[in-house]
Motif scaffolding. Structure first.
Motif, mmCIF file in Angstrom:
data_model
loop_
_atom_site.group_PDB
_atom_site.id
_atom_site.type_symbol
_atom_site.label_atom_id
_atom_site.label_comp_id
_atom_site.label_asym_id
_atom_site.label_seq_id
_atom_site.Cartn_x
_atom_site.Cartn_y
_atom_site.Cartn_z
ATOM 1 N N ASP A 1 32.852 67.763 -7.369
ATOM 2 C CA ASP A 1 34.513 68.130 -7.471
ATOM 3 C C ASP A 1 34.598 69.507 -7.930
ATOM 4 O O ASP A 1 34.742 69.902 -9.169
ATOM 5 C CB ASP A 1 34.901 67.007 -8.646
ATOM 6 N N ALA B 1 39.305 64.320 -10.951
ATOM 7 C CA ALA B 1 39.748 63.972 -9.503
ATOM 8 C C ALA B 1 40.200 62.439 -9.417
ATOM 9 O O ALA B 1 39.686 61.667 -10.186
ATOM 10 C CB ALA B 1 38.602 64.115 -8.478
ATOM 11 N N ARG C 1 45.141 68.219 -6.770
ATOM 12 C CA ARG C 1 45.014 66.731 -7.089
ATOM 13 C C ARG C 1 45.531 65.921 -6.088
ATOM 14 O O ARG C 1 45.280 64.603 -5.822
ATOM 15 C CB ARG C 1 45.170 66.628 -8.533
ATOM 16 N N GLN D 1 43.839 65.404 -2.941
ATOM 17 C CA GLN D 1 42.543 64.778 -2.985
ATOM 18 C C GLN D 1 43.037 63.359 -2.836
ATOM 19 O O GLN D 1 42.216 62.401 -2.499
ATOM 20 C CB GLN D 1 41.930 65.040 -4.442
ATOM 21 N N SER E 1 40.642 74.683 -1.040
ATOM 22 C CA SER E 1 41.320 73.236 -1.264
ATOM 23 C C SER E 1 42.088 72.931 -0.092
ATOM 24 O O SER E 1 42.415 71.633 -0.112
ATOM 25 C CB SER E 1 42.200 73.179 -2.596
#
Length: 659
Positions: free
Chosen positions: A14, A145, A176, A179, A245
């Motif tokens: 991560d 995460a 986040r 994710q 990201s």
């Protein structure tokens, strides 16, 4: 592969800046000895223990004692000379092992190894372990995460969140949410991401915290050039984070949040946004996450005659890079963080400068403030697996206790209002001594350079001598008489002096207590959030507000740290907490969560009680940490560890679940 390199190799850490391999070590024993002699030992020993899979040398007699820091940090966390000597021997032997066995890759640590190394760095503070795991790539249970995916808990559900802002806080939340696979939109009022670091482009802008304490846990850049990063370096870092990201391509630029109104029947927010051209759009979102920052709304005092000034006037955050100050007569109003950077950066190039001071700043010694990372640090970052990340974690460890012990007030302390305790007085004496040296030969300046409030009561700046050097320059005048009015050609002070200037720089700070200013947020029963706050912004964990379901703030009230901890950590945890709340909504199959008033009251009383024990919470102190009600509404008076604990889970007793 060697025995030391046969552990579980990281494949999907991560960390957006993860590097699989380090360079091979080829240096001689003599060169390794030189490197060890200049290295930061706790970080190096932790890195070597992890790389060699040997934690046996992290014994109790090598633990850094974490000696409390009053003004200047203690080398190696306060390790004694004997500890340092032994530590260097151990590090030298381990570096030779890396070289001789060709170890260049990092391994995932076991739980036992993680515990051992964290206990070593934290000098036995096992209660810090959960928070530190959040920051440690190699921990098997790194806990930042999300461990769930939207399609696994709410497949087929129509649910979309809105994230407002693409600065440090907004990017953290968006990463986040991405994710977790939670559908979201992210809007940005300007045409660029980066928030305050895109807006603040004044001369000299840079961090006033060490660079390695100002990065995301999920984006641990290792090759920072400066010990205190320059503004453009932070901008570039944030842009890289957004690209790596996948968030950058999702940002809707030029889209400002105007209003949001909760529709209880639909279980959604009706959101109105507006483009720079004035075009408005109304959309529905099931959750709203605001990440609009605290230091974002410029504070420009209202002086009589202000509009009549015919020269150039600019606030530090709105600096136009085309501003022509070379060879001009310049006024800088304010002596806070931005002025401290602007004044030394431009004073040599102006004809004359007048610095208008209302109150002097306290400054902590930071000799490396304008220095690059060292050659030894660069070598270790390239050659020792994961070293820079371990160094970042070491900086994080040092920041947990911070300098709280220097700002805690003692009841009925006779030194008030100049200090709040014996230790605080010691800090005052030491910083005053340094100022005396810097302003030697300038007694008239010195009497104005020593603040008349306790150290830590207001934001403390970083001092490497450039401020005193600037104020003692022949072309610089420090003006302490209050400003009476502004004329077409300058500034008149209360004593009748007229200072003719060509440029006025408002280094006058921001209005941090006015959260969500300019945005209308209507919750249940049509109550507007500013009416609910009535000048006293309050939010549970700095995130949720009663009566505003599925509404979350990142960098909300009372989460700013000033003498300890990492702001990035606080922002990440707020975004992660919002995501945990949304998971509850999805797993329960409900419309929303709404924090209970009694939970907020309990939280605020907890925070307020502690803030009242600090220098900034004393009744004789006036600071921007306080709101219009006099309550300290910006500052988190605890460590990062307490915030990790507070945001680790959503307590069902604190929330109503709206079906």
């Amino acid at each position: 592969m060697t025995a030391a390199s046969t552990g579980d190799l990281l494949t999907t850490p991560d960390d957006l800046f993860w590097q699989e391999h380090s360079e091979s070590i080829t240096e001689s024993d003599e060169e390794l000895l030189r490197i060890v002699g200049s290295a930061d030992l706790p970080a190096l020993l932790a890195a070597l223990a992890a790389a060699t899979a040997d934690t046996s040398f992290l014994s109790g007699d090598l633990r850094p004692p974490l000696t409390p820091v009053d003004t200047v940090g203690h080398p190696h966390g306060g390790m004694t000379p004997l500890q340092q000597e032994r530590g260097r021997k151990v590090a030298f032997a381990a570096l030779k092992r890396l070289r001789d066995e060709g170890i260049t890759r990092a391994r995932m640590l076991s739980e036992a190894e993680t515990d051992t190394i964290l206990e070593y760095l934290g000098n036995g503070h096992t209660e810090w372990a959960g928070m530190l795991r959040h920051e440690l790539d190699l921990a098997p249970d790194k806990n930042g995460a999300p461990d769930w995916r939207f399609e696994d808990v709410a497949a087929g559900r129509d649910f979309t969140a809105l994230i407002v802002g693409s600065g440090v806080a907004g990017l953290a939340a968006a990463h986040r949410f991405r994710q977790a696979g939670v559908p979201f939109a992210i809007i940005e009022a300007t045409d660029r991401l980066g928030g305050t670091w895109q807006k603040n482009r004044y001369p000299g802008v840079r961090l006033d915290t060490p660079t390695f304490g100002y990065t995301y846990s999920f984006a641990q850049r290792t090759d920072w050039p400066q010990q205190f990063a320059e503004g453009h370096e932070i901008r570039e870092y944030l842009e890289t984070v957004a690209e790596r990201s996948g968030v950058a391509s999702l940002i809707e630029y030029g889209s400002a949040l105007i209003s949001a109104e909760w529709d209880g029947d639909a279980g959604a927010w009706s959101v109105t946004t507006e483009t720079a051209a004035g075009t408005r759009q109304v959309r529905q979102f099931n959750a709203v996450i605001t990440a609009t920052g605290q230091l974002d709304i410029p504070n420009i005092p209202d002086f009589p005659g202000q509009a009549s000034f015919t020269g150039t006037a600019v606030h530090s955050q709105e600096w136009d890079e085309r501003t022509d100050w070379q060879g001009k007569r310049v006024a800088v109003i304010g002596t806070g963080a931005s002025a401290y950077q602007i004044v030394p950066a431009i004073c040599a190039g102006v004809e004359r400068m007048v610095v208008f001071q209302r109150s002097a700043p306290w400054m902590l010694p930071a000799p490396a403030y304008h220095k690059p990372m060292t050659e030894v640090f660069s070598w270790l970052s390239r050659k020792v697996p994961h070293y820079a990340q371990w160094y970042r974690l070491w900086v994080t460890v040092l920041g947990i206790p911070g300098r709280f012990h220097t700002v805690r007030a003692e009841k009925d302390w006779p030194g008030a209002p100049l200090s709040v305790s014996p230790r605080n007085q010691q800090v005052r004496d030491e910083l005053t001594r340094i100022l005396g040296e810097q302003f030697s030969g300038h007694p008239e300046l010195l009497k104005h350079a020593v603040p008349d409030y306790p150290p830590g009561a207001k934001r403390m700046l970083r001092d490497n001598g450039v401020w005193a050097k600037a104020l003692t320059s022949k072309n610089v005048t420090l003006e302490t008489s209050p400003i009476r009015e502004i004329t077409p050609t300058g500034i008149v002070t209360a004593d009748g002096t007229h200072h003719e200037v060509d440029v006025i720089v408002y280094a006058t700070g921001f209005r941090p207590s006015e959260y969500l200013e300019g945005i209308e947020i209507k919750g249940k029963e049509g109550i507007e959030i500013h009416d609910a706050w009535d000048g006293d912004a309050r939010a549970y964990n700095g995130v949720t507000v009663p009566g505003f379901p599925n509404f979350f703030m990142v960098y909300g009230p009372n989460v700013g740290g000033v003498v300890a901890g990492s702001l990035h950590f606080m922002l990440e945890r707020a975004g992660e907490y919002a995501l945990k709340a949304i998971r509850e909504v999805l797993e329960r199959g409900i419309k929303a969560v709404d924090v209970r008033p009694e939970a907020l009251d309990r939280f605020v009383e907890w925070v307020d009680t502690e803030n009242r024990q600090m220098a900034w919470g004393q009744p004789y102190v006036r600071t921007w940490y306080q709101n219009s009600r006099g309550r300290v509404s910006q500052i988190w008076p605890f460590t990062n560890v307490e915030y990790w604990e507070a945001t680790e889970s959503l307590d069902p007793e604190d929330y109503d679940f709206l079906a």
